[in-house]
Design a protein around this motif. Structure first.
Motif, short mmCIF file in Angstrom:
data_model
loop_
_atom_site.label_atom_id
_atom_site.label_comp_id
_atom_site.label_asym_id
_atom_site.label_seq_id
_atom_site.Cartn_x
_atom_site.Cartn_y
_atom_site.Cartn_z
N ILE A 8 1.89 -4.62 -5.75
CA ILE A 8 1.59 -5.89 -5.06
C ILE A 8 2.62 -6.99 -5.35
CG2 ILE A 8 -0.08 -7.81 -5.00
CD1 ILE A 8 -2.24 -5.64 -4.89
N PRO A 9 2.99 -7.20 -6.59
CA PRO A 9 3.96 -8.29 -6.81
C PRO A 9 5.26 -8.07 -6.02
CG PRO A 9 3.06 -7.50 -8.89
CD PRO A 9 2.58 -6.58 -7.84
N ALA A 51 -11.50 10.03 -6.21
CA ALA A 51 -10.88 9.67 -7.49
C ALA A 51 -9.36 9.49 -7.30
CB ALA A 51 -11.17 10.75 -8.52
N CYS A 52 -8.74 10.42 -6.56
CA CYS A 52 -7.29 10.32 -6.33
C CYS A 52 -6.95 9.01 -5.62
CB CYS A 52 -6.82 11.48 -5.45
SG CYS A 52 -6.63 12.98 -6.35
N GLY A 53 -7.73 8.76 -4.54
CA GLY A 53 -7.49 7.56 -3.75
C GLY A 53 -7.63 6.32 -4.61
N ALA A 54 -8.70 6.29 -5.43
CA ALA A 54 -8.96 5.11 -6.26
C ALA A 54 -7.86 4.92 -7.30
CB ALA A 54 -10.31 5.27 -6.95
N LEU A 55 -7.43 6.05 -7.90
CA LEU A 55 -6.39 5.96 -8.92
C LEU A 55 -5.08 5.41 -8.35
CD1 LEU A 55 -6.76 9.17 -11.12
CD2 LEU A 55 -6.79 6.79 -11.88
N ILE A 56 -4.70 6.00 -7.22
CA ILE A 56 -3.42 5.57 -6.61
C ILE A 56 -3.52 4.13 -6.15
CG2 ILE A 56 -1.73 6.06 -4.78
CD1 ILE A 56 -2.87 8.98 -4.91
N ARG A 106 -7.62 -8.14 1.36
CA ARG A 106 -9.02 -8.06 1.77
C ARG A 106 -9.26 -6.79 2.58
NH1 ARG A 106 -11.32 -13.46 4.20
NH2 ARG A 106 -13.08 -12.07 4.43
N SER A 107 -8.31 -6.44 3.44
CA SER A 107 -8.53 -5.22 4.23
C SER A 107 -8.47 -3.98 3.35
CB SER A 107 -7.54 -5.12 5.40
OG SER A 107 -6.26 -5.40 4.96
N ILE A 108 -7.65 -4.03 2.27
CA ILE A 108 -7.63 -2.89 1.33
C ILE A 108 -9.02 -2.71 0.74
CG2 ILE A 108 -6.78 -2.15 -0.95
CD1 ILE A 108 -4.08 -3.33 -0.21
N ASP A 109 -9.63 -3.82 0.32
CA ASP A 109 -10.97 -3.76 -0.26
C ASP A 109 -11.98 -3.24 0.76
OD1 ASP A 109 -10.04 -4.69 -2.57
OD2 ASP A 109 -10.90 -6.71 -2.45
N THR A 152 -5.46 1.80 -7.42
CA THR A 152 -5.44 0.89 -8.58
C THR A 152 -4.00 0.75 -9.10
OG1 THR A 152 -7.55 1.86 -9.13
CG2 THR A 152 -6.60 0.42 -10.77
N ALA A 153 -3.36 1.93 -9.29
CA ALA A 153 -1.99 1.89 -9.80
C ALA A 153 -1.07 1.19 -8.81
CB ALA A 153 -1.51 3.32 -10.05
#
Lengths: 464, 313
Positions: free
Chosen positions: A349-350, A335-340, A360-363, A342-343
């Motif tokens: 990213i911009p 959950a922590c990994g996913a939250l960070i 793609r490698s992040i995914d 996403t945020a």
């Protein structure tokens, strides 16, 4: 009348003091180390202040005072550890000569023993701090730049290191042939202290206020010290007790503590933050797989030793076997990994101008974490139905089947055969993440459902 | 307090230390716990003290399983490990006071308990000495004093006489006698069987983690005597012989013939009582000059040697 009351109060207070703390302080007061330590701090203080005053009179203040302060602070920080570490060394010797067994046959709980030792360490550290405080304050007010925040940070970090030294001393099994475990703990503390001082003295990022930075730092250190206390307690529990539950909780808490400490410090730039969250997700997948093959059984003692407090009871039950806490920690990290992530991806990213390949490698890497969860869930479901089968064999079967059916991909072009394999995540990262997340979620749901279905009893452990 | 040990099993990393160990200690008696090195004595004592969990089996103090409730063991038993107290920079009275604190005694009770045990173990006058300055014997006394602080009904002593000089051993024996007279149950493991011989009412013999024999001493002696015993017969001849006389060779059932002098010969007979009777009848029938006979009592040492084979794990 008042005198009698005061006397009674003082007596009852004296009776309530932890006996281990009393013993440690008595031993320290009889020994030479404490007095030598205080004397050395006093000498250092006088010499440093004298040198600073002389330099100020001769060349004026400024940089020379700061130099004298840096020297004083470094040597004082190291000296302040000497007498507290002597407690740990004594403890190591006690364990080596089995001097600790009689303590366990008293009314003292392991928690009280651990608390007594670490409180003694804290008391001696504070005594040293008090001895060195006049010099420290003199320098702080004389230096052209305010270093109060750094001093607080170094102080709390040193105390945390002492606590971890205690945990380390308790965790090493005593060996009657080799050198004392206390020496090893003390050595670790000394080495750690050098890095800690350097680390804690680093200036905070400009955008964070000194007070906020030091407060965050202190919260992190308190959390870590508490973890060390739990670890110490878990490590010295005698065999009769369910010795692992606090240790396990502590390890989990320490992971969380380190995690947030690093986040709070804000030392990681945005790009590293993403890498950090990805590593967390893969780690979470691995942790879930390890938890899936851990033993399920609880000890009899564990059932009997339920603590009084509801919160403690929850933690106690939660850590009664290794599967549930391991799996929940894995979920927490996911959950922590996913939250960070996403945020981080939306916010960073911009500004970071990620390229398509990086995204793609992040995914792909995130999919690997979910893949680990899928395997873990499948293994746990199988364990519910086949409690007598070796869990490692079950996990191995899941891995073999899920990866083995890749071969079928050669027969038919559809990716249905490779979807449950990490290869799919690496080869088709952009599609893999949502699919793998669904698979992990679906299997988790199946796992939850399987708990509601009656099934065979887990095997009893039969000795001899 | 009645102590029952029931079907204890314990192994360390696959090596069995105790195998189905069961015995009973009656209240108010001194029981010796003997066995070769590595027989599992310390493991048994630590399990009884609530410090080690058995793989299976139970230890019951008055019917309560201390394996499930070690607090019962902590309250009712005093365990003295085979190691001496080695804490540095602490005075004897401080050491005892700390343990009294650890048992939750308030100040007045603490002072009284420390005084009582110091008096009992002859530590009066040594209270202000540092623990690491004491001799082995004195440290052992301190250890015994610590065990007695909370006035337990059962004392579990692991090799208390090891490494002590004869005087210290004598003092320890006297202490134990006084404790037994005060109604304490004492379970004491020792390698020095002669020390136990004087004081033990019973014995538990262990070999390779298995119980060989257990019970009150008189019962064990009878048990061993039923199996095998020995009798010595002294013969004094008028003539002088260099080799055993011809008449002795014709008598069967003699285990050994020893030459004391040219005229004095000692016969050693071994076997069950029926065999003795037959051999003795034959000796008298042959008119051999018997001047004395002896049948030594079975001490702990004999009981132990006859019961065990000297095997270790």
């Amino acid at each position: 009348m008042a005198n009698v009351l005061i006397e009674r109060l003082s007596h009852s207070f004296a009776d309530q003091i932890n006996p281990v703390l009393v013993k440690e302080l008595r031993q320290s007061l009889h020994g030479k180390i404490l007095y030598m330590n205080l004397l050395m701090i006093a000498v250092l203080e006088i010499l440093s202040v004298y040198a600073a005053v002389a330099a100020e009179l001769e060349f004026g203040g400024g940089r020379r005072i700061t130099g004298a302060f840096a020297f004083y602070a470094w040597v004082f920080a190291i000296l302040s550890l000497v007498s507290p570490l002597s407690v740990l060394m004594r403890w190591g010797n006690e364990r080596q000569t089995d001097g600790i067994s009689p303590e366990f046959t008293t009314a003292l709980s392991p928690a009280k023993i651990a608390r007594g030792k670490l409180t003694a360490v804290t008391a001696l550290f504070l005594l040293n701090l008090t001895a060195g405080a006049p010099g420290l304050l003199w320098f702080l007010f004389r230096c052209p730049v305010w270093h109060g925040g750094a001093v607080v940070r170094v102080g709390v970090l040193l105390l945390t290191i002492l606590f971890w030294g205690g945990a380390f001393t308790a965790m090493i099994p005593p060996n009657r042939k080799n050198r004392s475990t206390g020496t090893a703990g003390a050595g670790l503390c000394f080495c750690g202290a050098f890095f800690a001082i350097a680390f804690a003295s680093v200036k905070p990022p400009v955008e964070i206020s000194q007070i906020g930075y030091s407060a965050a730092w202190t919260i992190g250190c308190v959390l870590l010290s508490w973890t060390a206390l739990l670890l110490t307690e878990g490590a010295i529990l005698p065999e009769m007790a369910n010795r692992f539950w606090k240790g396990k909780t502590a390890i989990g808490m320490s992971l969380i503590g380190f995690y947030f400490l690093l986040l709070l410090l804000g030392l990681t730039p945005k790009r590293s933050l993403l890498v950090w969250s990805l590593t967390t997700m893969v780690f979470a997948g691995g942790l879930a797989m390890v938890a899936a093959i851990a033993p399920f059984h609880k000890t009899r003692r564990c059932e009997q030793d339920l603590p009084r407090w509801t919160v403690s009871r929850f933690f106690y039950r939660f850590s009664a076997n290794r599967v549930i806490p391991g799996y929940l920690f894995a979920l927490f990290f996911l959950a922590c990994g996913a939250l960070i992530l996403t945020a981080g991806t939306t916010a960073a990213i911009p500004s970071l101008q990620w390229q398509e390949t990086s995204l793609r490698s992040i995914d792909g890497v995130s999919a690997l974490g979910c893949c680990g969860f899928f395997y873990a869930n499948c293994t746990l479901i199988l364990r519910r139905w086949m409690p007598r089968t070796n869990p490692i064999a079950l996990l191995a079967s899941v891995l073999l089947i899920c990866n083995g059916i890749n071969v079928l991909g050669a027969i038919h072009e559809t990716q249905i055969f490779t979807v449950v394999s990490p290869i799919y995540g690496l080869l088709s990262p952009s599609e893999a993440l949502p699919l793998m997340a669904k698979l992990a979620g679906g299997s988790f749901l199946a796992l939850l459902l399987s708990w509601g279905i009656p099934m065979k009893k887990a095997p009893q452990i039969i000795h001899q | 307090m009645l102590v029952r040990v029931e079907h204890l099993w314990k192994s360390f990393r696959g090596v069995p230390a105790l195998r189905d160990l069961s015995f009973e200690l009656p209240p108010g008696k001194i029981f010796g716990f003997v066995g070769p090195n590595g027989a599992g004595k310390t493991t048994t004592l630590r399990i009884m003290a609530g410090l080690t969990r058995p793989d299976s089996g139970e230890v019951l103090f008055d019917g309560i399983a201390v394996t499930d409730y070690p607090e019962k063991a902590f309250a009712d038993a005093g365990f003295m490990p085979d190691t001496l107290p080695e804490a540095s920079d602490i005075e004897v009275w401080e050491y005892l006071d700390n343990f009294a604190r650890a048992f939750g005694m308030p100040e007045a009770a603490r002072a009284e308990a420390v005084r009582r045990v110091s008096e009992f173990t002859n530590l009066i006058g040594l209270g202000g000495k540092f623990l690491n300055e004491l001799s082995k014997g004195m440290k052992q006394q301190v250890s015994l004093a610590r065990v007695l602080l909370h006035d337990p009904a059962l004392l579990l002593l692991d090799e208390p006489a090891a490494g002590l000089d004869p005087r210290a051993r004598l003092e320890l024996r006297n202490c134990l006698r006084r404790l037994a007279a005060a109604g304490k149950s004492i379970f004491i493991s020792s390698h020095i069987l002669s020390d136990l011989d004087d004081i033990a009412d019973g014995v538990v013999i262990l070999e390779k983690g298995r119980l060989v024999s257990a019970g009150e001493r008189t019962l064990l002696q009878k048990e061993q005597e039923g199996h095998k015993s020995s009798v010595r017969v002294l013969l004094v001849f008028d003539a002088v012989f260099e080799a055993p006389p011809e008449a002795l060779r014709q008598i069967g059932g003699i285990r050994a013939v020893k030459k004391v002098s040219a005229r004095q010969w000692l016969l050693e007979l071994e076997g069950a009582e029926e065999q003795f009777r037959m051999v003795m009848q034959e000796i008298f029938r042959s008119n051999l000059p018997v001047v004395g006979m002896s049948r030594p009592d079975l001490g702990l040492e004999e009981i132990f040697l006859q019961a065990t084979k000297g095997e270790v794990q």
